[in-house]
Design an enzyme around this catalytic site. Sequence first.
Site, short mmCIF file in Angstrom:
data_model
loop_
_atom_site.label_atom_id
_atom_site.label_comp_id
_atom_site.label_asym_id
_atom_site.label_seq_id
_atom_site.Cartn_x
_atom_site.Cartn_y
_atom_site.Cartn_z
N ARG A 187 -8.75 -0.14 4.72
CA ARG A 187 -7.86 0.83 4.06
C ARG A 187 -6.55 0.19 3.67
O ARG A 187 -5.86 0.67 2.77
CB ARG A 187 -7.57 2.00 5.01
CG ARG A 187 -8.76 2.82 5.34
CD ARG A 187 -8.38 3.91 6.29
NE ARG A 187 -7.68 4.93 5.53
CZ ARG A 187 -7.88 6.22 5.66
NH1 ARG A 187 -8.72 6.66 6.55
NH2 ARG A 187 -7.21 7.07 4.93
N CYS A 219 -4.92 8.20 9.40
CA CYS A 219 -5.08 7.67 10.75
C CYS A 219 -4.71 8.71 11.79
O CYS A 219 -3.68 9.39 11.66
CB CYS A 219 -4.20 6.43 10.94
SG CYS A 219 -4.82 4.99 10.08
N ARG A 241 0.64 15.04 13.47
CA ARG A 241 1.39 14.50 12.33
C ARG A 241 1.72 15.67 11.40
O ARG A 241 1.09 15.86 10.36
CB ARG A 241 0.58 13.42 11.60
CG ARG A 241 0.34 12.18 12.44
CD ARG A 241 -0.43 11.11 11.69
NE ARG A 241 0.37 10.39 10.70
CZ ARG A 241 -0.10 9.45 9.90
NH1 ARG A 241 -1.36 9.10 9.96
NH2 ARG A 241 0.68 8.84 9.03
N LYS A 279 0.83 -1.22 0.00
CA LYS A 279 0.00 0.00 0.00
C LYS A 279 0.86 1.26 0.00
O LYS A 279 0.64 2.17 -0.80
CB LYS A 279 -0.91 -0.01 1.23
CG LYS A 279 -1.59 1.32 1.52
CD LYS A 279 -2.43 1.30 2.76
CE LYS A 279 -1.72 1.53 4.06
NZ LYS A 279 -1.44 2.92 4.45
N ASN A 280 1.84 1.31 0.90
CA ASN A 280 2.59 2.55 1.07
C ASN A 280 3.64 2.79 -0.02
O ASN A 280 4.32 3.81 -0.01
CB ASN A 280 3.21 2.61 2.46
CG ASN A 280 2.15 2.85 3.53
OD1 ASN A 280 1.01 3.22 3.21
ND2 ASN A 280 2.50 2.64 4.79
N ASP A 317 4.49 0.46 12.07
CA ASP A 317 3.23 -0.10 11.56
C ASP A 317 3.02 -1.56 11.98
O ASP A 317 2.02 -2.17 11.60
CB ASP A 317 3.19 0.00 10.02
CG ASP A 317 3.07 1.44 9.55
OD1 ASP A 317 2.73 2.31 10.38
OD2 ASP A 317 3.33 1.70 8.36
N1 EPU Z 1 7.20 14.24 10.97
C1 EPU Z 1 7.44 15.55 11.29
N2 EPU Z 1 7.41 16.47 10.30
C2 EPU Z 1 7.14 16.15 9.00
C3 EPU Z 1 6.89 14.80 8.67
C4 EPU Z 1 6.93 13.86 9.69
O1 EPU Z 1 7.68 15.88 12.45
O2 EPU Z 1 7.12 17.05 8.15
C5 EPU Z 1 7.23 13.23 12.03
C6 EPU Z 1 5.88 12.55 12.20
O3 EPU Z 1 5.03 13.29 13.05
C7 EPU Z 1 6.27 11.22 12.79
C8 EPU Z 1 7.61 10.93 12.10
O4 EPU Z 1 8.09 12.18 11.63
O5 EPU Z 1 6.47 11.35 14.16
C9 EPU Z 1 7.55 9.96 10.94
O6 EPU Z 1 6.54 10.36 10.02
P1 EPU Z 1 6.62 10.01 8.47
O7 EPU Z 1 6.60 11.26 7.70
O8 EPU Z 1 7.74 9.05 8.24
O9 EPU Z 1 5.23 9.23 8.27
P2 EPU Z 1 4.21 9.41 7.08
O10 EPU Z 1 4.94 9.59 5.80
O11 EPU Z 1 3.15 10.39 7.44
C10 EPU Z 1 4.17 6.90 6.40
C11 EPU Z 1 3.11 5.84 6.29
C12 EPU Z 1 2.66 5.41 7.67
C13 EPU Z 1 3.86 4.94 8.47
C14 EPU Z 1 4.97 6.02 8.47
C15 EPU Z 1 6.24 5.57 9.17
C16 EPU Z 1 2.00 6.33 4.22
C17 EPU Z 1 0.81 6.83 3.52
N3 EPU Z 1 1.98 6.36 5.54
O12 EPU Z 1 3.53 7.99 7.08
O13 EPU Z 1 1.79 4.31 7.45
O14 EPU Z 1 3.47 4.69 9.80
O15 EPU Z 1 5.28 6.39 7.13
O16 EPU Z 1 6.77 4.44 8.55
O17 EPU Z 1 2.95 5.87 3.60
C18 EPU Z 1 0.07 2.80 7.96
O18 EPU Z 1 0.25 2.27 6.85
O19 EPU Z 1 -0.65 2.28 8.87
C19 EPU Z 1 0.71 4.07 8.25
C20 EPU Z 1 0.31 4.87 9.22
#
Ligand code: EPU
Length: 422
Positions: free
Chosen positions: A401, A117, A123, A22-23, A309
Amino acid sequence: MDKLVIRGGAVLSGSVRIGGMKNAALPILYACVLVKGKCVIENVPDVRDVTMSIDILKDMGAKIEKIAPTTYEIDCTDVRQGTSRPELVQRLRASYYLLGAELGRFGRAHVSLPGGCNFGGSRPIDQHIKGFEALGARVVMDEDLGTVDCEAPNGVIGDDVFFDTVTVGGTMNIMLAAVTAKGNTMIENAAREPHIVDLANFLNTCGARISGAGTDVIKIRGVRELHGSTYAIIPDMIEAGTYMIAAAATGGCVKIENVIPKHLEAISAKLEDVGVIVEELDDAVIVTGRGQVNATRLKTRPYPGFPTDMHPQMSAMLTRAHGTSIVIEGVYENRFKYAEELKKMGADITVNGHTAVISEVDALHGAEVKAVDLRAGVAMVIAGLIAEGETTITNIVYIERGYDDIVGKLTALGADIKKVSE
Ligand code: EPU
């Protein structure tokens, strides 16, 4: 409202085939916005976040056709910039990839703030914004309107981007914005997840020049334009890990097929740590549980660490482990909303800040619980499989999802699980 009803106690056995990740599928779908021409994307998982993303892109003018059960032909030539509908975009997190993709293709982007989520903490997307600004964009985030606007008056210009925190979404968004920039971009402190590599590989088959994906320094030489290509998405390591834990928790023996064992190393190591046997084959793993697992201590970290995850699923299994386990969330501010749901089933969990202490109980009992987010929801499925009696899980749209046909796959492994509609 649909519910899952599980009668616990079955020992899982047999084999299960894992779908595309998915991701990885999500950023790759949005990356097609950068391409003038047809892309054929294979191994696309049939999950709600993907279908919602396809709806968003179609609504913006993309021509998207399902040409085989998991294959889509996508032509974004006629996509209109800034036309994503807020009510669609706000339903999922990954829609923020439109920022990087629109900026890369049109030099400007307009997108509503993403949903997704809610783990109980913030986030933010400050690192994405910092990266776009480094590439010459002016970014205005209007919290009241719930919108983000980016504009690069002189076009997107390659530069160095240093992330203060490792971010999967930030790394991908900057890659999307930078592939067709003027000049070279270097992303430092980049995320190293397999889906980062998958996005880079896809973009490279379309003519991009990205190197270093999978390390913490990614270099991108800007190219004038991208062309269409055919690309197959990697298997979903989180779906695979979820079935590995389901097998281990029930004391069963399951072959998990169509995986890349290397991507599962942190999960396999943790399972071995609690006494489960994991055998690696070329493109499969066989997981054999040996009755009650042992307690452990784990901390989630960005790849190649133990994935955030996977921690709710692990916690569900550890409720029945011998001894006291410690689970520390090292990526998000909070991701323990599911603990209250597990407690309804008799689990002994105490959460303090980033840490959960899980103590051994003799049994979980069936209860009515809800999926509070995607991975929390699937953790309830695992708890239901090992509980005595019947568990009903509500709010299962979250589970849908990210999991394709979880009822069919678990039923084929011998679980007593059904979806009921009210
Ligand atoms: N963060 C910041 N600033 C930013 C971006 C992130 O402080 O500008 C922080 C976040 O708050 C968090 C950490 O950095 O504490 C990591 O966040 P990241 O950006 O890596 O997460 P994401 O890209 O929003 C994706 C996946 C998530 C998965 C995370 C970590 C997608 C759509 N989502 O989220 O997937 O948990 O990477 O591996 O790819 C899931 O599939 O259940 C899911 C939540």
